[in-house]
Design a protein around this motif. Structure first.
Motif, PDB file in Angstrom:
ATOM      1  N   ARG A   1       1.033  -1.159  -0.065  1.00 46.67           N
ATOM      2  CA  ARG A   1      -0.005   0.191  -0.123  1.00 46.67           C
ATOM      3  C   ARG A   1       0.646   1.207   0.370  1.00 46.67           C
ATOM      4  NH1 ARG A   1      -4.142   1.683   4.617  1.00 46.67           N
ATOM      5  NH2 ARG A   1      -4.778   3.433   3.634  1.00 46.67           N
TER       6      ARG A   1
ATOM      7  N   GLU B   1       0.358   3.778  -3.010  1.00 47.11           N
ATOM      8  CA  GLU B   1       0.578   5.824  -2.101  1.00 47.11           C
ATOM      9  C   GLU B   1       1.516   6.957  -3.250  1.00 47.11           C
ATOM     10  OE1 GLU B   1      -0.338   5.418   1.995  1.00 47.11           O
ATOM     11  OE2 GLU B   1      -2.255   4.996   1.210  1.00 47.11           O
ATOM     12  N   THR B   2       2.911   5.859  -2.689  1.00 45.22           N
ATOM     13  CA  THR B   2       3.949   6.673  -3.055  1.00 45.22           C
ATOM     14  C   THR B   2       4.326   6.854  -4.550  1.00 45.22           C
ATOM     15  OG1 THR B   2       5.245   6.349  -1.579  1.00 45.22           O
ATOM     16  CG2 THR B   2       6.759   7.068  -3.318  1.00 45.22           C
TER      17      THR B   2
ATOM     18  N   HIS C   1       1.135   6.557  -6.921  1.00 48.08           N
ATOM     19  CA  HIS C   1      -0.150   7.713  -6.946  1.00 48.08           C
ATOM     20  C   HIS C   1       0.383   9.402  -6.988  1.00 48.08           C
ATOM     21  CE1 HIS C   1      -3.895   9.415  -6.617  1.00 48.08           C
ATOM     22  NE2 HIS C   1      -4.186   8.495  -7.453  1.00 48.08           N
ATOM     23  N   ASP C   2       1.357   8.909  -5.572  1.00 48.46           N
ATOM     24  CA  ASP C   2       1.307  10.497  -5.318  1.00 48.46           C
ATOM     25  C   ASP C   2       2.434  11.162  -6.005  1.00 48.46           C
ATOM     26  OD1 ASP C   2      -1.043  10.612  -3.855  1.00 48.46           O
ATOM     27  OD2 ASP C   2      -0.373  10.053  -2.493  1.00 48.46           O
ATOM     28  N   GLU C   3       3.467  10.810  -6.187  1.00 42.76           N
ATOM     29  CA  GLU C   3       4.784  11.212  -6.604  1.00 42.76           C
ATOM     30  C   GLU C   3       5.621  10.243  -7.423  1.00 42.76           C
ATOM     31  OE1 GLU C   3       7.044  11.535  -2.847  1.00 42.76           O
ATOM     32  OE2 GLU C   3       5.695  11.597  -1.808  1.00 42.76           O
TER      33      GLU C   3
ATOM     34  N   GLU D   1       5.792  11.205 -10.972  1.00 49.37           N
ATOM     35  CA  GLU D   1       7.169  12.213 -11.898  1.00 49.37           C
ATOM     36  C   GLU D   1       7.650  12.525 -11.143  1.00 49.37           C
ATOM     37  OE1 GLU D   1       3.754  14.854 -13.661  1.00 49.37           O
ATOM     38  OE2 GLU D   1       2.643  13.190 -14.751  1.00 49.37           O
TER      39      GLU D   1
ATOM     40  N   ARG E   1      12.034   4.900  -8.576  1.00 51.13           N
ATOM     41  CA  ARG E   1      10.941   4.279  -9.135  1.00 51.13           C
ATOM     42  C   ARG E   1      10.896   2.108  -8.804  1.00 51.13           C
ATOM     43  NH1 ARG E   1      10.208   8.401 -12.278  1.00 51.13           N
ATOM     44  NH2 ARG E   1       9.824   6.878 -14.216  1.00 51.13           N
TER      45      ARG E   1
END
Length: 404
Positions: free
Chosen positions: A199, A203-204, A206-208, A210, A217
């Protein structure tokens, strides 16, 4: 009111106290009978009442909780003595004693196996027939009496068999309940940690996504995949345990598996450096997924409970088998826990929050292949050895360096 826990149960104490109650009732009825017997016989019945009261008091003592399960059987000796004496005092008439013979046999059937019932039968037969023979009862009465005790024996044996059947059913229910509790414990502890990691990664990303460098990544994704694989292994292990428990065996899709690649695939799930000793292209006849599970379970166990260096050594074994040794240099397994090492739920291979299925599953899977998993103490540490059928003869091992 008699408390339930005083009388109902399966321990020697409960068995003794149940017979104590029967003896106490017998003593009370014998005292009542004193009012209706001739004065010349009152001394006999008074002695019988005293013997029953003393035996009841002895049977009620807490000492029985510390004695072996068969110990309460000695209480049948005063019981049969009282019954035999009462039949003799009544001139060989067993009308008053027969119900107590029935109760004693029922008591034996409730608390002891069928073989115990058969062992007690000759004593009961002597206690029942002896006084009649001494009193000179006619043959017809003796014949009916001879049939009475075998009938009681048959009834007691059926009771013992039925009690044993219910006890096995109850034990099966307890094992099933323990299995459900283990599943709940596993889901609550082992699954929560990797799910939290997955999770966090999602979440990481999804939010960051780019803003993250490609290498970071990739690291996050590899972490999520590794934790997802951990959940998959856990689910597969639980399903395997359930199938083994229900069917007694597993269906395998065996093929020729190169051990080098199998070991490397298993090591990919771990971060601890592990040294592999393997020469040549050794192959085993195995189900690839099950082999990976065996290796991961043994390697994870070594990492959890052992200490570096941890090594994997492949060597030939007797009977056209290949042996894979997983060795650590930790504190080892205490002697008191070795006997239950491969027992399900023994906790020997369980980290906090786990149910201890790893070694049990590894052995069951290896045996399904025609091999085994064994434990050997090392100095220091432990060595677990899995044997599997060889496809080609396995050459002697050589050190090929560390893998992780």
């Amino acid at each position: 009111m008699v408390r339930r826990w005083f009388l109902l149960g399966e321990s020697p104490l409960h068995a003794a106290r149940q017979l104590a109650l029967l003896l106490a009732v017998g003593a009370l009825l014998t005292v009542v009978k004193l009012l209706s017997v001739p004065a010349a016989q009152q001394g006999i019945y008074l002695a019988l009442a005293a013997l029953q009261a003393a035996a009841a008091a002895a049977a009620w003592c807490p000492i029985w909780r510390r004695l072996p399960p068969q110990a309460p059987l000695v209480l049948t000796l005063p019981a049969f003595t009282v019954l035999a004496t009462s039949i003799w005092a009544a001139g060989g008439v067993a009308a008053a004693a027969a119900p107590f013979f029935v109760l004693v046999f029922v008591w034996i059937g409730l608390h002891f196996p069928a073989r115990t019932v058969l062992a007690v039968t000759p004593v009961a037969l002597a206690a029942y027939l002896g006084p009649m023979l001494l009193a000179g009862r006619d043959p017809a009465v003796i014949t009916s009496a001879i049939l009475f005790i075998p009938t009681l024996t048959a009834v007691a044996v059926m009771i013992a068999r039925q009690v044993d059947h219910h006890r096995r059913d109850r034990d099966a229910l307890r094992r099933a309940e323990r299995w459900r509790a283990a599943l709940t414990s596993t889901l609550a502890h082992d699954v929560r940690s990797p799910l939290t990691s997955v999770r966090f990664v999602l979440e990481t990303l999804h939010d960051e996504a780019e803003a993250l460098p490609p290498d970071q990544r990739r690291t996050l994704i590899e972490t999520a995949l590794r934790q997802a694989a951990r959940i998959h292994r856990l689910a597969a292990g639980l399903l395997d345990a359930d199938r083994i428990d229900a069917e007694g065996r597993l269906r395998l899709e065996t093929t020729s598996v190169p051990l080098r690649s199998a070991i490397d695939d298993a090591l990919a799930y771990l971060t601890t450096p592990i040294t592999v000793h393997l020469a040549g292209d050794v192959k085993v006849r195995a189900d690839p997924a099950r082999l990976e599970q065996i290796l991961i379970n043994l390697l994870t166990n070594a990492v959890r409970h052992g200490e570096p260096p941890i090594t994997v050594t492949v060597r030939p074994a007797p009977g056209a088998m290949v042996a894979i040794d997983v060795r650590d240099h930790g504190p080892g397994v205490p002697p008191g826990r070795r006997q239950a090492l491969f027992s399900r739920f023994s906790g020997t291979d369980a980290a906090p929050g786990s149910v201890g299925l790893g070694l049990w599953i590894a052995r069951e899977l290896a045996r399904a292949h025609g091999g085994d998993v064994t434990y050997h103490p090392a100095d220091p540490g432990t060595r677990f050895t899995v044997t599997l059928p060889a496809v080609d003869p396995a050459p002697p091992p050589v050190d090929e360096g560390a893998r992780s």
